[in-house]
Design an enzyme around this catalytic site. Structure first.
Site, short mmCIF file in Angstrom:
data_model
loop_
_atom_site.label_atom_id
_atom_site.label_comp_id
_atom_site.label_asym_id
_atom_site.label_seq_id
_atom_site.Cartn_x
_atom_site.Cartn_y
_atom_site.Cartn_z
N GLY A 155 0.01 2.57 7.59
CA GLY A 155 -0.01 1.77 8.81
C GLY A 155 0.69 0.42 8.71
O GLY A 155 0.54 -0.41 9.60
N LYS A 156 1.48 0.22 7.67
CA LYS A 156 2.12 -1.09 7.50
C LYS A 156 3.13 -1.36 8.62
O LYS A 156 3.10 -2.40 9.26
CB LYS A 156 2.82 -1.15 6.12
CG LYS A 156 1.83 -0.96 4.97
CD LYS A 156 2.48 -1.09 3.63
CE LYS A 156 3.46 0.00 3.26
NZ LYS A 156 2.90 1.35 3.20
N THR A 157 4.00 -0.37 8.84
CA THR A 157 5.01 -0.56 9.88
C THR A 157 4.34 -0.67 11.23
O THR A 157 4.71 -1.52 12.05
CB THR A 157 5.97 0.65 9.93
OG1 THR A 157 6.39 0.91 8.60
CG2 THR A 157 7.15 0.38 10.82
N GLY A 190 0.83 -1.19 0.00
CA GLY A 190 0.00 0.00 0.00
C GLY A 190 0.86 1.24 0.00
O GLY A 190 2.08 1.16 0.20
N PRO A 191 0.24 2.40 -0.20
CA PRO A 191 1.00 3.64 -0.24
C PRO A 191 1.67 3.94 1.11
O PRO A 191 1.27 3.34 2.12
CB PRO A 191 -0.07 4.69 -0.54
CG PRO A 191 -1.30 3.97 -0.88
CD PRO A 191 -1.20 2.59 -0.38
N PRO A 192 2.64 4.86 1.13
CA PRO A 192 3.31 5.18 2.39
C PRO A 192 2.32 5.75 3.41
O PRO A 192 1.34 6.39 3.03
CB PRO A 192 4.32 6.27 2.00
CG PRO A 192 4.41 6.23 0.53
CD PRO A 192 3.15 5.63 0.00
N GLY A 193 2.58 5.47 4.68
CA GLY A 193 1.79 6.09 5.74
C GLY A 193 0.43 5.46 5.97
O GLY A 193 -0.44 6.05 6.59
N SER A 220 -3.71 3.90 -18.47
CA SER A 220 -5.02 4.37 -18.03
C SER A 220 -5.28 5.84 -18.31
O SER A 220 -6.37 6.33 -18.07
CB SER A 220 -5.22 4.08 -16.54
OG SER A 220 -4.48 4.98 -15.77
N LYS A 254 -8.10 5.63 -6.80
CA LYS A 254 -8.44 6.74 -7.70
C LYS A 254 -9.65 7.52 -7.16
O LYS A 254 -9.69 8.75 -7.23
CB LYS A 254 -8.70 6.21 -9.10
CG LYS A 254 -7.41 5.83 -9.82
CD LYS A 254 -7.65 5.19 -11.17
CE LYS A 254 -6.30 4.84 -11.79
NZ LYS A 254 -6.44 4.07 -13.02
#
Ligand code: ADP
Length: 670
Positions: A254-256, A249-252, A574, A617
């Site tokens: 909540g992955k970490t 997913g995009p940065p920030g 796209s 999007k």
């Protein structure tokens, strides 16, 4: 030369260094393989001149080996309720992520960490107790039964990994028990023991599904080794089944922080290693000890630093390894991640295997599509979507603000952020799928407040943080609602694209000028995007009449297509539809509506093909203040999966081809 010769006093000191090392080795419990390497190295060092570089290299090497946590692990906390509570209390939303992680933890920890369960069946009490004692000593969990019927009762109560049964018993013999047990649990492993070992009964037992055969008198070592082998095989099979998690997913998003919560829930240590920009296999796997500065790789280094061999190990941004990487990144990563291979991971510096299989590896990637296929096959991807404005507002109020107030020593002041103030920070100062900048801006507000509160020594510390105060503290807003606040123009359309930072809006600009049939493309466009532009132009040229465009428009003209934010490389099919509409707007002199955003791949005949990243999007469209989103009809299925909240305030129009109705949606009258 005096320079190289050690003085008389120095020599004993150095050998005492070696003596100390020997003493340390004796005190350390090393795996046999490592112990023999260390012994050899010490022997070699005793014969090496301390002034030579090899001596220092050798000493450092032995010290390093001694410092590694060969046997140190933290004990897992397997309380799933507690894990659930930790995940929930530290993160808002993300229901799919939390659920999947709890399932993963349930399967992995409960199954893997569960002791090997053995049922011992023997009608002789002494034999039973002896077997129970030996197996319990090896860490297995043992239950006993005095005959076949009792064993079946036990089997109905719980599952056993192994049934160790005597062949000759009253009432029900071992073979009968085997058959009945297989009916209850077809996967149970059964090992037969008998004093009357005949080839026939052995063959019969094996034919009926026994895994092994031991004859009396039982040799303890043989028994222990066979049980160990079966238990390892069972565990390995389970491990191999368990994929490695990949948070994408995009940065920030909540992955970490979810990774940290997993570690906290399991009571394991946590370490994060970013692989972005990794250039050399040696960074992961170490350098051979051929020179003084040779070092172990980052994986082993982290393990040594943590002092345990079973941390939660987050390998961050595995999609960013690659460009210019010496060696094959996928195979190195596979070796690290695959439990079958990482149980004997060899760092070049160590040169002896280290068992990494106790570590729980979690990987992260912004775009999993960039990963090599063999690697992707081993990963279970869990998608971390971007957050909607509502989610951001809740997370800011419930998590980010309290946390930043705490970090800035402001918890004991009664400070309150108004709702409009929170929205102002989100809308005016951030433009992102995740929360990184949002958290940074909240931190800035808190930092400035801390100063004010201190300056006034508690006196006029503001109680209510409203919109005006936010602006005062953060300065003029950084972002405007680009599309609602901009004018409709001829030749400029709004598009939606999907990047590693989440969804983004782009503007496609088209202009024409006197020239000779050139199509000029600028704005760091990748090759697929360039082809989309050519396709869009050819579609318009071949359908000029239907589109009310002069068929000769290209005869003495050049056409220039530009997508601003030129320093960001852009690619993908796209934007085809957006480019076509910019050209039609230009050639028909009809301004395009800024608040209508498009995404779709265009074919030469004008059909609109589906695109990916619909959720991201839509989020980008919401963030930018778009009112109408035009998407390919074939993306209708994706829309069904998206919560209504994300479609709030947006009119989604589905299109199959460029027709009159579509043009009227996007273009205003001349
Ligand atoms: P990533 O690793 O995906 O780049 P982080 O885990 O560093 O993102 O998240 C950025 C910040 O946002 C962290 O402070 C994190 O605690 C916070 N955060 C992210 N998602 C949530 C959520 N769902 N609830 C509460 N806080 C969150």
């Amino acid at each position: 030369m005096v320079f190289f010769r050690k003085s008389e006093e120095e020599a004993p000191k150095l050998s005492s260094e070696l003596r100390e090392l020997r003493a340390a080795v004796e005190k350390t419990s090393l795996p046999p393989e490592v112990a023999s390497v260390v012994a050899k190295e010490l022997e070699r060092l005793e014969k090496t001149d301390p002034s030579l570089p090899e001596y220092t290299i050798g000493i450092n090497y032995v010290e390093y080996l001694l410092a590694l946590p060969w046997h140190n692990s933290t004990e897992d906390n397997l309380d799933l309720k507690r894990a659930e509570h930790i995940l929930a209390s530290q993160h808002f939303g993300l229901p799919h992520v939390k659920e999947r992680i709890l399932e993963y933890l349930a399967v992995r920890t409960l199954y893997l960490e569960r002791p090997f369960q053995v049922l011992v069946v023997d009608d002789e009490e002494i034999a039973r107790t002896n077997l129970e004692h030996i197996l319990k000593k090896d860490g297995h969990r043992v239950k006993t039964a005095a005959n076949g019927l009792e064993a079946l009762e036990r089997l109905k109560e719980q599952k056993f990994d192994l049934i160790l049964t005597d062949l000759k018993m009253d009432k029900m013999d071992g073979i009968q028990l085997l058959e009945a047990a297989k009916e209850i649990d077809p996967h149970a492993a059964i090992m037969m023991i008998t004093g009357y070992a005949t080839v026939d009964s052995a063959v019969e037992a094996l034919q009926k599904g026994a895994v092994h055969y031991l004859s009396k008198p039982i040799k303890i070592d043989e028994l222990r080794a066979s049980v160990k082998k079966i238990s390892e095989k069972k565990h390995l099979m389970q491990e191999m089944r368990g994929p490695v998690l990949c948070f994408s997913g995009p940065p920030g998003t909540g992955k970490t922080s979810i990774g940290q919560s997993i570690a906290e829930a399991l009571e394991r240590k946590f370490v994060r290693l970013s692989l972005a920009g990794l250039r050399d296999e040696a960074e992961l796997r170490g350098h051979r000890r051929t020179y003084v500065g040779a070092m172990p790789g980052r994986i082993i280094n982290e393990i040594k630093r943590l002092g345990v061999k079973n941390p939660v190990f987050m390998l961050d941004e595995i999609d960013k390894v690659g460009q210019g990487f010496k060696g094959d990144p996928a195979s190195v990563l596979l070796e690290i991640l695959d439990p079958e291979q990482n149980s004997h991971f060899v760092d070049h510096y160590l040169d002896v295997p280290f068992d990494l299989s106790g570590a729980m590896f979690i990987t992260t990637a912004n775009v999993v599509e960039n990963l090599p296929r063999p690697l992707l096959d081993r990963l279970e991807v869990i998608v971390f979507p971007g957050y909607s404005e509502n989610e951001k507002r809740e997370i800011t109020k419930q998590y980010l603000i309290p946390r930043q107030l705490r970090h800035h020593g402001l918890s004991h002041f009664t400070l309150e952020f108004t709702e409009p103030a929170v929205l102002k920070i989100i809308r005016g100062y951030t433009r992102e799928a995740g929360l990184r900048n949002l958290e940074r801006e909240v931190a800035t507000v808190c930092r400035k407040l801390a100063r004010q509160c201190l300056k006034s020594e508690g006196g006029s510390c503001p109680r209510l943080i409203d919109e005006d105060l936010v602006e005062q503290l953060l300065g003029p807003r950084k972002f405007i609602h680009e599309v609602t606040e901009a004018q409709n123009r001829i030749g400029v359309t709004t598009g939606l694209v999907w990047t590693e930072f989440g969804g983004e809006i782009i503007f496609v600009e088209a202009a024409s000028m006197m020239g000779n049939k050139q199509l000029i493309l600028t704005g760091s466009l990748g090759s697929v995007l360039q082809e989309s532009a050519q396709t869009a132009l050819s579609f318009i040229r071949s359908h000029a009449k239907q589109l009310n465009i002069d068929p000769n428009f290209f005869a003495d003209q050049d056409i220039h297509i530009h997508i601003p934010a030129g320093s960001i490389p852009k690619d993908g099919p796209s934007a085809g539809l957006t480019i076509a509409l910019a050209l039609i707007s230009l050639l028909t002199d009809r301004p395009a509506r800024r608040d209508v955003a498009l995404s779709g791949e265009l074919t030469l005949s004008g059909r609109i093909l589906p695109v990916s990243g619909i959720r991201e999007k839509l989020l980008a469209a919401q963030r930018a203040g778009v009112r109408i989103v035009i998407l390919p009809q074939r993306n209708a299925v994706d829309l069904n999966d998206i919560e209504d909240e994300l479609k709030e305030g947006l009119e989604v129009v589905l299109a199959t081809e460029i027709d009159e109705a579509l043009l009227d949606r996007v273009l205003t009258p001349q």
